[in-house]
Scaffold this motif. Structure first.
Motif, short mmCIF file in Angstrom:
data_model
loop_
_atom_site.label_atom_id
_atom_site.label_comp_id
_atom_site.label_asym_id
_atom_site.label_seq_id
_atom_site.Cartn_x
_atom_site.Cartn_y
_atom_site.Cartn_z
N ASP A 166 1.68 -9.73 26.58
CA ASP A 166 2.62 -9.97 25.49
C ASP A 166 3.90 -9.19 25.73
OD1 ASP A 166 1.06 -11.70 23.91
OD2 ASP A 166 -0.10 -10.00 23.16
N PHE A 167 5.03 -9.84 25.44
CA PHE A 167 6.34 -9.21 25.56
C PHE A 167 7.00 -9.24 24.19
CE2 PHE A 167 5.29 -10.87 29.70
CZ PHE A 167 5.66 -9.84 30.57
N ALA A 168 7.32 -8.07 23.67
CA ALA A 168 7.94 -7.98 22.34
C ALA A 168 9.44 -8.23 22.45
CB ALA A 168 7.68 -6.61 21.73
N LEU A 169 9.95 -9.03 21.51
CA LEU A 169 11.37 -9.32 21.42
C LEU A 169 11.89 -8.76 20.10
CD1 LEU A 169 11.34 -13.03 22.65
CD2 LEU A 169 11.68 -10.97 24.01
N GLN A 170 13.08 -9.08 19.76
CA GLN A 170 13.69 -8.56 18.54
C GLN A 170 13.16 -9.28 17.31
OE1 GLN A 170 17.91 -8.95 19.10
NE2 GLN A 170 18.03 -7.27 20.57
N LYS A 171 13.18 -8.57 16.15
CA LYS A 171 12.85 -9.14 14.85
C LYS A 171 11.46 -9.78 14.84
CE LYS A 171 17.67 -10.09 13.67
NZ LYS A 171 18.66 -11.11 13.27
N GLU A 172 10.45 -9.04 15.30
CA GLU A 172 9.05 -9.43 15.26
C GLU A 172 8.75 -10.66 16.12
OE1 GLU A 172 7.90 -9.93 11.21
OE2 GLU A 172 7.67 -7.78 10.89
N ARG A 173 9.67 -11.07 16.93
CA ARG A 173 9.41 -12.18 17.83
C ARG A 173 8.76 -11.66 19.11
NH1 ARG A 173 14.43 -15.82 18.93
NH2 ARG A 173 12.75 -17.12 19.75
N SER A 174 7.91 -12.50 19.72
CA SER A 174 7.21 -12.09 20.93
C SER A 174 6.92 -13.30 21.79
CB SER A 174 5.90 -11.37 20.58
OG SER A 174 5.03 -12.25 19.88
N VAL A 175 6.64 -13.02 23.07
CA VAL A 175 6.29 -14.05 24.04
C VAL A 175 4.94 -13.69 24.63
CG1 VAL A 175 6.88 -15.14 26.23
CG2 VAL A 175 8.68 -14.63 24.57
N GLY A 183 -3.11 -22.87 43.85
CA GLY A 183 -2.14 -23.13 42.79
C GLY A 183 -2.08 -22.03 41.75
N VAL A 184 -0.99 -22.02 41.00
CA VAL A 184 -0.79 -21.08 39.90
C VAL A 184 -0.21 -21.85 38.71
CG1 VAL A 184 0.39 -19.01 39.09
CG2 VAL A 184 -0.40 -19.13 41.46
N THR A 185 -0.84 -21.67 37.56
CA THR A 185 -0.33 -22.26 36.31
C THR A 185 0.13 -21.14 35.39
OG1 THR A 185 -1.77 -24.19 36.46
CG2 THR A 185 -0.89 -23.65 34.29
N GLN A 186 1.33 -21.28 34.86
CA GLN A 186 1.89 -20.29 33.94
C GLN A 186 2.22 -20.98 32.62
OE1 GLN A 186 4.65 -17.26 35.75
NE2 GLN A 186 4.78 -18.80 37.38
N ARG A 187 1.86 -20.32 31.53
CA ARG A 187 2.16 -20.84 30.20
C ARG A 187 2.85 -19.76 29.38
NH1 ARG A 187 -3.07 -22.89 31.20
NH2 ARG A 187 -3.11 -25.17 31.32
N PHE A 188 3.85 -20.19 28.61
CA PHE A 188 4.62 -19.27 27.79
C PHE A 188 4.51 -19.71 26.33
CE2 PHE A 188 6.41 -19.34 32.00
CZ PHE A 188 6.66 -18.00 32.29
N PHE A 189 3.98 -18.80 25.49
CA PHE A 189 3.83 -19.07 24.07
C PHE A 189 4.79 -18.15 23.31
CE2 PHE A 189 -0.14 -20.13 26.08
CZ PHE A 189 -0.54 -21.29 25.46
N THR A 190 5.45 -18.68 22.32
CA THR A 190 6.36 -17.88 21.49
C THR A 190 5.79 -17.74 20.09
OG1 THR A 190 7.66 -19.82 20.84
CG2 THR A 190 8.38 -18.60 22.80
N ARG A 191 6.07 -16.58 19.48
CA ARG A 191 5.65 -16.31 18.11
C ARG A 191 6.87 -15.75 17.37
NH1 ARG A 191 1.56 -13.35 19.11
NH2 ARG A 191 -0.16 -14.78 18.67
N ASP A 192 7.27 -16.42 16.27
CA ASP A 192 8.48 -16.04 15.55
C ASP A 192 8.25 -14.92 14.56
OD1 ASP A 192 9.93 -17.96 16.90
OD2 ASP A 192 9.49 -19.51 15.42
N ALA A 193 7.01 -14.67 14.18
CA ALA A 193 6.71 -13.60 13.24
C ALA A 193 5.38 -12.97 13.64
CB ALA A 193 6.65 -14.12 11.80
N ALA A 194 5.09 -11.82 13.05
CA ALA A 194 3.92 -11.05 13.48
C ALA A 194 2.63 -11.84 13.29
CB ALA A 194 3.87 -9.74 12.70
N ARG A 195 2.50 -12.58 12.20
CA ARG A 195 1.26 -13.30 11.92
C ARG A 195 1.40 -14.80 12.13
NH1 ARG A 195 -1.07 -10.36 6.41
NH2 ARG A 195 -1.18 -8.24 7.29
N ALA A 196 2.49 -15.23 12.67
CA ALA A 196 2.69 -16.66 12.89
C ALA A 196 1.84 -17.15 14.05
CB ALA A 196 4.17 -16.95 13.16
#
Length: 811
Positions: free
Chosen positions: A530-539, A603-616
């Protein structure tokens, strides 16, 4: 009773009885608190008459009534209101110059009525509205429209009727009506019956017009029937100036808790000269979608798409979405799943393919190889587990391949005799049955008008499109054993070993068989961070590396496959990317003749999920799969590099990329790149902007026989390569103008395959719209059209120009 209370009750009875759209729920609010004011309220005891004069206002629960003068006689039970009577009930608004009402009989009359149903979008003006009973009304000299133009302007369209008898919850009968455009009557309707209820009901729908096109101008009058609650029937008789009478019937039905379907049937006796000279003028179309949940957890699904001839999809709109198809496939099957996860499945069904290729109306349907009976049984991974964690996986099928006729019957039983098709020339002597009677060597067009040496005719090699002559039954049983194993906390290994046995019984060979050993293994891991972004957003980033291997043997015991029956030929161009990214496509190949395989994929598969809020909840934003394979059997080493990725949404942007590259030959086998942007604007001039561009490249395409249907002098094989650019744009200017453009440009031919553009305008009152379009298509030429729509009747006005009814002109 206090005077104000009596007067208010009278007023609401007048109002509730006068508005023809008042519902039972609305009338139930009559007992809500109210407030009444007037310049003067008087009572004459001798006549038992209540009178409110000057600025009469009555307010109650979101409703209001305004009038200059209101009176009620308790002795006669008659109430009267006059002088700019105005009722507002939510979004609905009623105006009348004068109204009189009998409280005992619930009968009354309104004069000079104007009703605006803001909740439903329509407006009504009438010289007189009479309530003849509790739920029955008569309207005289009325005008109906959805247009909301400025006062004094002519309405773009309206329906004007001399008399309408309406029953709430029943029907409305309109007599001597006209459909007017800009105040000019364009259609006279002597009598109409319309349902006036929220429930579905039988009646006439709005007429349908079409101008231009291959069939000429046409007129249709849909009739809606609702014989039972579970069934809708829409019967539309149509008349085409060039073709004659055509009948359309559409059924929509539901039954049980989940079952239902839709059936469309159409037929006509085509009067055109082309129909009478080139094919049977008795033309028909059939579309059937059926989903039936049967007892014992069985499910029957059917999807039929059938037509009388190849040109039906070009001529009639109900099948226009299929007109670019090479084959139109119909299926029906009964299936059931077993187990807690539904991993065991059984299916019985059949398939029928309608051949839409070729320049003539006489196509290959009768001798095309069909799957007239099909039985399948599968056990999916993770379903049947035994001792030591071993899984049983099974694919099995039993298919009967046949046709309505054989290719030999088209040759009158002699492979070198003259043909029976009326538009075919003599058959050259070299076109005999080849490969032990498996196919007739006619080339990729597969027709009996072949010329030796062209498109593979007479070369002794099977090309897709050549008629398969063998008929019979094939059974395949492919059991496999697998053992998923965890290796520490990072890796999972799944080896699989199987045996595929094919058994044949055909008209050319009483018995034939083929046995293949299959093996597959996959080693994979899964890492996340997990990578934390600004304003409770994360990847949330997930990486899944994998190493896969697939192996398929030569036929056991030295038995070769080249003399086996040929029901499902192997693809002319290998789908290498699909196989490398999912190796089960290698070991579960359905072809009758399968080449050996020994393939390794990293092969390698990469997936990126975003979360706009802490409990979203996390949302998938992008994924990317990269891989490289080694084919040790067919190419002897390094194969291709593969990529398949998506950017679902990053602000206004989206993208897609996929492709295959061979590093040894330094050649791109296939590639696709797409980029899109969608931006909403708050600017008054530019409202919305959607643009996308896609580039597609395939180094080698399978050979197909393509024509302009109906033009017997035009025939050719399809393009050998794909190298093109697709452009799409949709621009909304202001709130009423939209521009759309779509183009396909071929870099192989250095020219446009297709160009389509349209400008659409919707009036300020949003009750009519016009669209002007132009198009250019390769091998067809230029054309265009004009479309006029009248909006506001059952359409979704959130879209600029999608909905309503209207007429169009093609040229």
């Amino acid at each position: 009773m206090p005077r104000a209370i009596i007067l208010t009750a009278i007023v609401w009875i007048l109002v509730g009885g006068s508005v023809c759209v008042a519902s039972a729920e609305g009338r139930s609010h009559m007992d809500d608190p109210f407030e009444i004011t007037a310049d003067r309220i008087t009572y004459e005891a001798e006549r038992e008459l209540y009178v409110a004069e000057g600025n009469v206002h009555v307010l109650q629960a979101g409703r209001s009534l305004v009038a200059r003068w209101v009176a009620y006689s308790k002795k006669t039970g008659v109430g009267v209101a006059e002088g700019d009577v105005e009722l507002v009930d939510g979004a609905d608004r009623l105006l009348a110059a004068f109204m009189v009402f009998d409280i005992d009989t619930l009968k009354g009359t309104l004069y000079q009525v104007a009703f605006d149903s803001g909740s439903n979008g329509f407006r009504l003006r009438a010289k007189e509205m009479i309530r003849t009973g509790k739920n029955t009304f008569t309207v005289e000299d009325s005008v109906f429209s959805t247009c909301r133009c400025e006062p004094g302007e002519k309405l773009p369209w309206q329906i004007e009727t001399d008399r309408a008898d309406v029953e709430l919850g029943g029907y409305g009968q309109l007599k001597n009506s006209t459909f007017d455009v800009l105040g000019v009557p364009v259609l006279w309707i002597p009598w109409m019956l319309l349902p006036i209820k929220s429930e579905r009901e039988s009646g006439l729908l709005l007429p349908q017009f079409q101008f231009g096109g291959r069939g000429g101008a046409s007129f249709g009058l849909p009739v809606f029937l609702a014989p039972i609650p579970q069934l809708n029937i829409t019967a539309t008789p149509r008349y085409f100036v060039n073709r004659g009478f055509k009948q359309d019937v559409e059924l929509e039905y539901v039954f049980g808790e989940q079952s239902g379907g839709k059936l469309f049937v159409a037929g006509l006796e085509d009067k055109t000269k082309q129909a009478r000279s080139s094919f049977n003028p008795q033309r028909w179309g059939l579309l059937w979608e059926h989903d039936h949940f049967l007892p014992q957890e069985l499910r029957w699904q059917t999807d039929l798409k059938l037509a009388s001839d190849n040109l039906y999809a070009d001529d009639f709109r109900e099948m226009q979405r299929f007109k670019t198809f090479r084959f139109n496939e119909s299926t029906t099957n009964v299936a059931r799943s077993f187990g807690d996860s539904g991993g065991i499945g059984v299916m019985v069904g059949m398939r029928y393919a309608d051949d839409l290729q070729g320049p003539s109306f006489n196509d290959r349907d009768e001798y095309l190889l069909q799957r007239f009976a099909e039985v399948r049984g599968d056990v999916q991974p993770g379903t049947a587990r035994g001792p030591l964690g071993i899984e049983a996986r099974v694919d099995s099928e039993l298919i009967h391949f046949s046709g309505l006729r054989t290719p030999e019957s088209e040759l009158s039983g002699d492979p070198v005799a003259g043909p029976t098709l009326p538009d075919a020339g003599p058959i050259p002597a070299g076109l005999r049955l080849h490969d032990n009677g498996r196919f007739i060597d006619l080339g990729v067009n597969g027709r009996f008008d072949a010329t030796p040496g062209e498109d593979g005719e007479g070369d002794g090699i099977y090309q897709p499109g050549e008629p398969l002559d063998e008929r019979g039954t094939r059974m395949i049983l492919h059991p496999r054993l697998a053992r998923p194993t965890r290796i520490g906390s990072l890796f999972e290994l799944t080896p699989e070993l199987g045996y595929s046995q094919a058994l044949y019984q055909t008209n050319a060979q009483h018995f034939a068989e083929r046995g293949l050993v299959t093996a597959r293994a996959e080693l994979r891991s899964r890492l996340a961070r997990d990578f934390a972004l600004q304003k409770e957003r994360s990847v949330h980033h997930v990486i899944e590396p994998r190493l896969g291997w697939a192996w398929l043997s030569e036929d056991l015991g030295g038995r070769r496959q080249e003399h086996n029956p040929l029901f499902i030929p192997q693809g002319q161009v290998a789908q290498s990317r699909f196989r490398a990214l999912a190796l089960e496509n290698v070991t579960r190949d359905p072809s009758d003749r399968i080449r050996d395989a020994n393939q390794l994929v990293l092969g390698v598969t990469q997936r990126f999920f975003t979360r706009d809020a802490a409990r979203a909840a996390p949302r998938l934003a992008a994924d990317l799969t990269t891989a490289v394979d080694w084919d040790f059997k067919q190419h002897g080493g390094l194969g291709n590099l593969y990529a398949d990725g998506r950017l679902l949404r990053l602000g206004p942007f989206s993208a897609r990329v996929r492709g295959a590259f061979n590093p040894e030959s330094r050649a791109v086998k296939e590639g696709e790149a797409e980029f899109g942007v969608g931006v909403p604007f708050e600017d008054a001039f530019l409202r919305n902007l959607n643009l996308s561009a896609r580039y597609r490249y395939i180094r080698r395409l399978p050979d197909f026989f393509e024509t302009v249907r109906g033009i017997t002098s035009t025939s050719q094989t399809g393009d050998s390569a794909l190298n093109q650019i697709d452009l799409n744009s949709k621009i909304e200017l202001t709130a009423r103008i939209r521009f759309t453009y779509r183009a396909v440009y071929s870099l192989v031919d250095d020219g446009f395959i297709r160009n389509r553009g349209m400008i659409e305008y919707v009036s300020k009152c949003r009750c009519w719209g016009v669209g002007v379009g132009l198009y250019q298509e390769r091998r067809v030429g230029f054309g265009g059209g004009l479309m006029i729509r009248f909006l506001g009747l059952g359409d979704d006005d959130t879209e600029l120009f999608d909905g309503g009814f209207g007429s169009g002109l093609n040229f």
